[in-house]
Design a protein around this motif. Structure first.
Motif, PDB file in Angstrom:
ATOM      1  N   VAL A  59     -21.652  36.429  -9.837  1.00  0.00           N
ATOM      2  CA  VAL A  59     -20.559  36.799 -10.729  1.00  0.00           C
ATOM      3  C   VAL A  59     -20.626  35.955 -11.991  1.00  0.00           C
ATOM      4  O   VAL A  59     -20.782  34.728 -11.927  1.00  0.00           O
ATOM      5  N   CYS A 106     -15.108  37.206 -15.867  1.00  0.00           N
ATOM      6  CA  CYS A 106     -14.254  37.697 -14.782  1.00  0.00           C
ATOM      7  C   CYS A 106     -12.793  37.459 -15.139  1.00  0.00           C
ATOM      8  O   CYS A 106     -12.430  36.379 -15.595  1.00  0.00           O
ATOM      9  N   ILE A 107     -11.978  38.491 -14.952  1.00  0.00           N
ATOM     10  CA  ILE A 107     -10.545  38.365 -15.240  1.00  0.00           C
ATOM     11  C   ILE A 107      -9.727  38.314 -13.952  1.00  0.00           C
ATOM     12  O   ILE A 107      -8.519  38.532 -13.967  1.00  0.00           O
ATOM     13  N   ALA A 108     -10.410  38.029 -12.841  1.00  0.00           N
ATOM     14  CA  ALA A 108      -9.742  37.886 -11.544  1.00  0.00           C
ATOM     15  C   ALA A 108      -8.962  39.133 -11.164  1.00  0.00           C
ATOM     16  O   ALA A 108      -7.846  39.042 -10.656  1.00  0.00           O
ATOM     17  N   CYS A 109      -9.540  40.285 -11.438  1.00  0.00           N
ATOM     18  CA  CYS A 109      -8.810  41.529 -11.161  1.00  0.00           C
ATOM     19  C   CYS A 109      -8.737  41.819  -9.671  1.00  0.00           C
ATOM     20  O   CYS A 109      -7.850  42.526  -9.215  1.00  0.00           O
ATOM     21  N   GLY A 110      -9.698  41.315  -8.910  1.00  0.00           N
ATOM     22  CA  GLY A 110      -9.644  41.476  -7.465  1.00  0.00           C
ATOM     23  C   GLY A 110     -10.319  42.699  -6.906  1.00  0.00           C
ATOM     24  O   GLY A 110     -10.318  42.907  -5.695  1.00  0.00           O
ATOM     25  N   CYS A 126     -13.567  43.509  -6.792  1.00  0.00           N
ATOM     26  CA  CYS A 126     -14.836  43.325  -6.083  1.00  0.00           C
ATOM     27  C   CYS A 126     -14.625  42.842  -4.650  1.00  0.00           C
ATOM     28  O   CYS A 126     -15.289  43.309  -3.729  1.00  0.00           O
ATOM     29  N   ALA A 173     -13.870  35.526  -9.081  1.00  0.00           N
ATOM     30  CA  ALA A 173     -14.742  35.980  -8.004  1.00  0.00           C
ATOM     31  C   ALA A 173     -16.023  35.160  -7.970  1.00  0.00           C
ATOM     32  O   ALA A 173     -16.472  34.611  -8.976  1.00  0.00           O
ATOM     33  N   CYS A 196     -16.114  46.921 -11.369  1.00  0.00           N
ATOM     34  CA  CYS A 196     -15.635  45.755 -12.121  1.00  0.00           C
ATOM     35  C   CYS A 196     -15.330  46.149 -13.560  1.00  0.00           C
ATOM     36  O   CYS A 196     -16.203  46.647 -14.262  1.00  0.00           O
ATOM     37  N   PRO A 197     -14.100  45.924 -14.019  1.00  0.00           N
ATOM     38  CA  PRO A 197     -13.704  46.378 -15.364  1.00  0.00           C
ATOM     39  C   PRO A 197     -14.360  45.581 -16.486  1.00  0.00           C
ATOM     40  O   PRO A 197     -14.361  46.028 -17.637  1.00  0.00           O
ATOM     41  N   THR A 198     -14.895  44.417 -16.173  1.00  0.00           N
ATOM     42  CA  THR A 198     -15.478  43.591 -17.231  1.00  0.00           C
ATOM     43  C   THR A 198     -16.989  43.423 -17.069  1.00  0.00           C
ATOM     44  O   THR A 198     -17.596  42.605 -17.758  1.00  0.00           O
ATOM     45  N   ILE A 241     -20.052  41.527 -12.609  1.00  0.00           N
ATOM     46  CA  ILE A 241     -20.903  41.453 -11.428  1.00  0.00           C
ATOM     47  C   ILE A 241     -22.336  41.747 -11.841  1.00  0.00           C
ATOM     48  O   ILE A 241     -22.665  42.857 -12.261  1.00  0.00           O
TER      49      ILE A 241
END
Ligand code: F3S
Length: 80
Positions: free
Chosen positions: A6, A11-15, A17, A33, A61-63, A66
């Protein structure tokens, strides 16, 4: 087979993954992540059903944090 880690800087910690691939990703104390198989080093070969989970997580993953490669992200350390 492939390898993953990662990119925590994005990573925006969206959760997403960890929900998609709980056997591959978990979160650090900040909620970011990381790949749990090898301490987020990207050196553990991922195969079979886990590889399918990984591709789903990558796409979800929105950003685009990964990272997936068919080569290890680090050269494994060998003795001598
Ligand atoms: Fe972070 Fe993407 Fe996972 S933003 S928590 S790496 S889905």
């Amino acid at each position: 087979a492939c390898y993953t880690k990662v990119e925590k800087d994005t990573c925006i910690a969206c959760g997403a993954c960890g929900a998609t691939a709980p056997d591959i990703f978990d979160y650090d104390e900040e909620g970011l992540a990381e790949a749990i198989l090898d301490g987020n080093r990207g050196i553990t070969e991922i195969t079979g059903d886990l590889e399918e989970d990984l591709i789903d997580a990558e796409e979800g993953c929105p950003t685009e944090s990964i990272q997936v490669s068919d080569q290890p992200f680090e050269t494994p350390v060998t003795n001598k």
